[in-house]
Design a protein around this motif. Sequence first.
Motif, PDB file in Angstrom:
ATOM      1  N   ASP A  35       0.709  -1.345   0.017  1.00 51.13           N
ATOM      2  CA  ASP A  35      -0.014   0.027   0.088  1.00 51.13           C
ATOM      3  C   ASP A  35       1.035   1.242   0.037  1.00 51.13           C
ATOM      4  N   LEU A  36       2.097   1.286   0.596  1.00 47.83           N
ATOM      5  CA  LEU A  36       3.017   2.385   0.574  1.00 47.83           C
ATOM      6  C   LEU A  36       3.537   2.694  -0.579  1.00 47.83           C
ATOM      7  N   VAL A  37       3.962   1.556  -1.372  1.00 46.97           N
ATOM      8  CA  VAL A  37       4.306   1.799  -2.480  1.00 46.97           C
ATOM      9  C   VAL A  37       3.207   2.133  -3.545  1.00 46.97           C
ATOM     10  N   ALA A  38       2.039   1.776  -3.399  1.00 44.49           N
ATOM     11  CA  ALA A  38       1.029   2.336  -4.274  1.00 44.49           C
ATOM     12  C   ALA A  38       0.645   3.795  -3.939  1.00 44.49           C
ATOM     13  N   ASP A  39       0.811   4.167  -2.824  1.00 44.39           N
ATOM     14  CA  ASP A  39       0.846   5.625  -2.281  1.00 44.39           C
ATOM     15  C   ASP A  39       1.439   6.492  -3.414  1.00 44.39           C
ATOM     16  N   GLY A  47      -4.700   8.801 -12.575  1.00 42.27           N
ATOM     17  CA  GLY A  47      -5.454   7.381 -13.006  1.00 42.27           C
ATOM     18  C   GLY A  47      -4.785   6.194 -12.732  1.00 42.27           C
ATOM     19  N   PHE A  48      -3.983   6.397 -11.730  1.00 43.27           N
ATOM     20  CA  PHE A  48      -3.265   4.901 -11.248  1.00 43.27           C
ATOM     21  C   PHE A  48      -4.188   3.981 -10.823  1.00 43.27           C
ATOM     22  N   ARG A  49      -3.709   2.642 -11.151  1.00 44.49           N
ATOM     23  CA  ARG A  49      -4.901   1.655 -10.293  1.00 44.49           C
ATOM     24  C   ARG A  49      -4.030   0.668  -9.719  1.00 44.49           C
ATOM     25  N   TYR A  50      -4.608   0.054  -8.829  1.00 46.78           N
ATOM     26  CA  TYR A  50      -3.838  -0.757  -7.812  1.00 46.78           C
ATOM     27  C   TYR A  50      -4.898  -1.932  -7.454  1.00 46.78           C
ATOM     28  N   ALA A  51      -4.315  -3.150  -7.493  1.00 47.33           N
ATOM     29  CA  ALA A  51      -4.764  -4.608  -6.907  1.00 47.33           C
ATOM     30  C   ALA A  51      -3.881  -5.214  -5.908  1.00 47.33           C
ATOM     31  N   ASN A  52      -4.439  -5.528  -4.924  1.00 50.23           N
ATOM     32  CA  ASN A  52      -3.518  -6.372  -3.867  1.00 50.23           C
ATOM     33  C   ASN A  52      -4.428  -7.798  -3.676  1.00 50.23           C
ATOM     34  N   PRO A 253      -8.938   2.264  -9.595  1.00 54.98           N
ATOM     35  CA  PRO A 253      -8.200   3.416  -9.355  1.00 54.98           C
ATOM     36  C   PRO A 253      -7.863   3.615  -7.940  1.00 54.98           C
ATOM     37  N   TYR A 254      -6.679   4.232  -7.638  1.00 54.79           N
ATOM     38  CA  TYR A 254      -6.371   4.078  -6.478  1.00 54.79           C
ATOM     39  C   TYR A 254      -5.675   5.780  -6.190  1.00 54.79           C
ATOM     40  N   ARG A 255      -6.160   6.379  -4.944  1.00 58.75           N
ATOM     41  CA  ARG A 255      -5.613   7.599  -4.855  1.00 58.75           C
ATOM     42  C   ARG A 255      -4.385   7.628  -3.602  1.00 58.75           C
ATOM     43  N   ALA A 256      -3.510   8.657  -3.797  1.00 57.91           N
ATOM     44  CA  ALA A 256      -2.429   8.415  -2.720  1.00 57.91           C
ATOM     45  C   ALA A 256      -2.679   8.795  -1.217  1.00 57.91           C
TER      46      ALA A 256
END
Length: 259
Positions: A35-39, A47-52, A253-256
Motif C-alpha cells: 500500500d505504501l508503494v502504491a501511495d 489515473g493510477f490503478r492498484y490491486a492487492n 483506481p487508487y488515490r495516494a
Amino acid sequence: MQMNATYTSFVAVGDSFTEGMSDALPDGSYRGWADLVADRLAARAPGFRYANLAVRGKLIRQIADEQVDTAASMRADLVTLVGGLNDTLRPKCDVDAVCALLEQSVEKLAPSCGQLVLMRSPIRRGPVAARFLPRMEQLFAFLDTLAERHGAIVVDLYGSGVLGDPQMWADDRLHLNAEGHRRVAEAVWQALGHEPESDWTELLPPAVPPGWVTRRGADLRFTREHLVPWIGRRLTGRSSGDGMPPKRGELLPYRADQD
C-alpha cells in the motif's frame, strides 16, 4: 529496467507479508509495504490503478492457483510476487517443488507485465529462523536465477541486517511492524530506480534489554496469543486466511491519500 519509470498500474501477489500484517491501522485493517508503494506511485501517475491479491497464510501452490492467473490477466505495468516462505516453515517442505511452482508463476507473470519484482524475504533473527535457513537460502538462490532468466528485479531484504532486528517485528514474531513495512516500501521504491527518500538499511539503536520478568511475560503472551493458535492450525490443516477474500481483488483506481 527503465530507471525512474512511471507506473500507472500495480498488482501485488502473495501472502500475509504482502497483505500488510502487522502494520495495523486504527480501524483494525492492515496497510503494509505494498500500500505504501502504491501511495507513492499514485502520487506520480494520474489515473493510477492498484490491486492487492494477497491473502494471509497462503502457500505457494495456493498463490499459484488462486492469484497468478488473475494477476497476469490484469496486464499491469508493475507486478510483485512474494511467496514460498510459509512453505519453508512447515515441518515437511519440498523446496524443489516450491521452486517449481515459483518458476511456473514467474513464467506466467513476467511476459504479462511491464516489470516483475521478486523478493528475498526478511527473516527475524533468532533460534526459530535458524532451523529453517537452509531451506530459505535455497529458495532465495533460485529466485536470483529466475530473475536473471526473466528480467525481474530482486529486492534483497534477507541480506539487510536491519530487517532481521527483532525491533522491526510485531509481537507475533512472524510479521513486520509498521517501521519494518516502511523500510520495505523504501527498498522497493529504490529498486524501481527512484531517488531515495530515506536510508532503509540504517541500523536501529541497540534495544535496551528488558528485565527477566518482562521477558518471561512477553514469552507467555506470545505463546498464548500466537504460538498455540499457530500450532493448532497446523495440526488441523487450517490457515489464518481460510475463507478470506483478497485484500483488493480488482485493479481499480487508487488515490495516494486513500486509506
